[in-house]
Write an enzyme that holds these catalytic residues in place. Structure first.
Site, mmCIF file in Angstrom:
data_model
loop_
_atom_site.group_PDB
_atom_site.id
_atom_site.type_symbol
_atom_site.label_atom_id
_atom_site.label_comp_id
_atom_site.label_asym_id
_atom_site.label_seq_id
_atom_site.Cartn_x
_atom_site.Cartn_y
_atom_site.Cartn_z
ATOM 1 N NE ARG A 104 -3.951 0.583 1.803
ATOM 2 C CZ ARG A 104 -5.158 0.781 2.342
ATOM 3 N NH1 ARG A 104 -5.245 1.639 3.538
ATOM 4 N NH2 ARG A 104 -6.080 -0.074 1.908
ATOM 5 C CG HIS A 131 -8.391 0.016 -2.837
ATOM 6 N ND1 HIS A 131 -7.769 -0.927 -2.233
ATOM 7 C CD2 HIS A 131 -9.195 0.496 -1.810
ATOM 8 C CE1 HIS A 131 -7.946 -1.341 -1.190
ATOM 9 N NE2 HIS A 131 -8.930 -0.417 -0.681
ATOM 10 C CD GLN A 134 -13.097 -2.158 -0.581
ATOM 11 O OE1 GLN A 134 -12.490 -1.858 0.467
ATOM 12 N NE2 GLN A 134 -14.292 -2.699 -0.173
ATOM 13 C CG ASP A 219 -13.380 6.366 -1.538
ATOM 14 O OD1 ASP A 219 -13.436 6.116 -0.014
ATOM 15 O OD2 ASP A 219 -12.424 6.117 -2.069
ATOM 16 C CB CYS A 259 -13.875 1.151 -0.117
ATOM 17 S SG CYS A 259 -13.152 2.755 0.161
ATOM 18 N NE ARG A 287 -10.272 -5.437 0.859
ATOM 19 C CZ ARG A 287 -9.669 -4.262 1.268
ATOM 20 N NH1 ARG A 287 -10.109 -3.101 1.669
ATOM 21 N NH2 ARG A 287 -8.145 -4.259 1.082
HETATM 22 N N1 NVA Z 1 -9.734 6.628 -1.806
HETATM 23 C C1 NVA Z 1 -9.563 6.398 -0.347
HETATM 24 C C2 NVA Z 1 -9.682 4.766 0.113
HETATM 25 C C3 NVA Z 1 -9.358 4.406 1.318
HETATM 26 C C4 NVA Z 1 -9.605 2.750 1.594
HETATM 27 C C5 NVA Z 1 -8.049 6.680 0.013
HETATM 28 O O1 NVA Z 1 -7.203 6.444 -0.822
HETATM 29 O O2 NVA Z 1 -7.743 7.166 1.152
HETATM 30 N N1 CP Z 2 -11.121 0.004 2.330
HETATM 31 C C1 CP Z 2 -9.711 -0.082 2.960
HETATM 32 O O1 CP Z 2 -9.069 -0.340 2.130
HETATM 33 O O2 CP Z 2 -10.068 0.070 4.155
HETATM 34 P P1 CP Z 2 -8.633 0.449 4.881
HETATM 35 O O3 CP Z 2 -8.015 1.633 4.628
HETATM 36 O O4 CP Z 2 -8.822 0.367 6.402
HETATM 37 O O5 CP Z 2 -7.499 -0.728 4.689
#
Ligand code: NVA
Ligand code: CP
Length: 304
Positions: A104, A131, A134, A219, A259, A287
């Site tokens: 990540r 992502h 997800q 989101d 998500c 997940r």
């Molecule tokens: N779009 C959000 C998703 C978090 C799971 C981010 O990138 O922070």
């Molecule tokens: N939806 C998701 O990826 O959540 P986290 O940021 O908690 O991993």
């Protein structure tokens, strides 16, 4: 056999994606009966987190531990990555000690570099651009509630962010129509690469996008790394909140997904999250199962 990575949904074929979702449902059913097959016995997943996480970390770690393996959490604060060690070097070192790597991070290029130099599968656990993990859980959740999503209509409301880009890829791979409504200037970067096979509609009008939608998704307005834009975005995005009124314009059997984490009163009204049409808790829980099935495909070349 050459090593398989999962950086976007386009790394698997439509058939493989459907097989992963079917296997995820099987593994979920087995788990509910108290059966947790040791499909990752003695295997180790390295997890690099340059950004925060609750669901991604816990679901990958639980997936490995429940299945007889282990997961190692690596943050830049405690590793040499945080002191400038090259991603390419890290990839080659982790490849010699672990069976797969989840990452990540911010730039998608960094995830691609990791994959290029890795001798074991690399899984994208979120970048600024995509992502995909997800989306596996989202698709599993839709399939278990409503059956096949092929030919259905999905409405994406809000920021054209990493999740929105992955929905564009999902529309291509799963064959659903996608209506996106974002504020002006916040369109998804993936627009540049949309396949002509995708039935895509783009506007700045959420009320139009949700008409006849089988699934409404949103989101956060400011993703991780965009914290300093949050105030400006709140002003620009306020018309894009998924409210009960907006949801009522979709099909009567519409589902709502997010998500998570959610910001109640911003991108989603608190009542919508708890609404009977909301499936966000199952979506988060899936997940675990979807990623077990993904890991099984990448590590063993099988979906059960
Ligand atoms: N779009 C959000 C998703 C978090 C799971 C981010 O990138 O922070
Ligand atoms: N939806 C998701 O990826 O959540 P986290 O940021 O908690 O991993």
């Amino acid at each position: 056999m050459s090593v398989r990575h999962f950086l976007t949904l386009l790394d698997l074929s439509p058939e493989e994606l459907r097989a992963v979702i079917q296997r995820a449902q099987e593994l979920k059913a087995l788990r509910s009966q108290g059966v947790r097959p040791a499909i990752f016995s003695n295997q180790v997943l390295a997890m690099i987190f340059d950004k925060s996480s609750t669901r991604t970390r816990v679901s990958f770690e639980s997936a490995m531990v429940e299945s007889g393996g282990a997961a190692i959490f690596l943050s830049p604060r405690d590793t040499q990555l945080g002191r400038g060690e090259a991603i390419a070097d890290t990839a080659r070192v982790l490849s010699r000690m672990c069976d797969a790597i989840m990452v990540r991070t911010f730039s998608h290029d960094a995830a691609e570099t990791l994959a290029k130099f890795s001798e074991v599968p690399v899984i994208n656990g979120l970048t600024d651009s995509f992502h995909p993990c997800q989306l596996l859980a989202d698709m599993q959740t839709y399939f278990e509630r409503r059956g096949d999503i092929k030919g259905r209509k999905v409405a994406w409301i809000g920021d054209g962010n990493n999740m929105c880009n992955s929905y564009i890829n999902a529309a291509q791979q799963f064959g659903f129509a996608l209506s996106i409504a974002t504020p002006i200037g916040y369109e998804p970067s993936q627009f540049a690469n949309v396949s002509s096979s995708v039935e895509l509609d783009y506007s700045h009008r959420p009320e139009q996008a949700v008409i006849n939608a089988d699934l409404v998704v949103t989101d956060v307005w400011a993703s991780m790394g965009q914290e300093n834009e949050a105030e400006k975005r709140h002003e620009l995005f306020h018309r894009f909140q998924v409210s009960e009124a907006l949801l009522s314009k979709a099909r009567s059997d519409v589902l709502f997904m997010h998500c998570l984490p959610a910001h109640r009163g911003e991108e989603v009204d608190a009542k919508v999250l708890e609404h009977p049409k909301s499936v966000v808790w199952d979506e988060a829980g899936n997940r675990l199962h979807a990623q077990k099935a993904l890991l099984e495909l990448l590590l063993h070349g099988t979906t059960g």
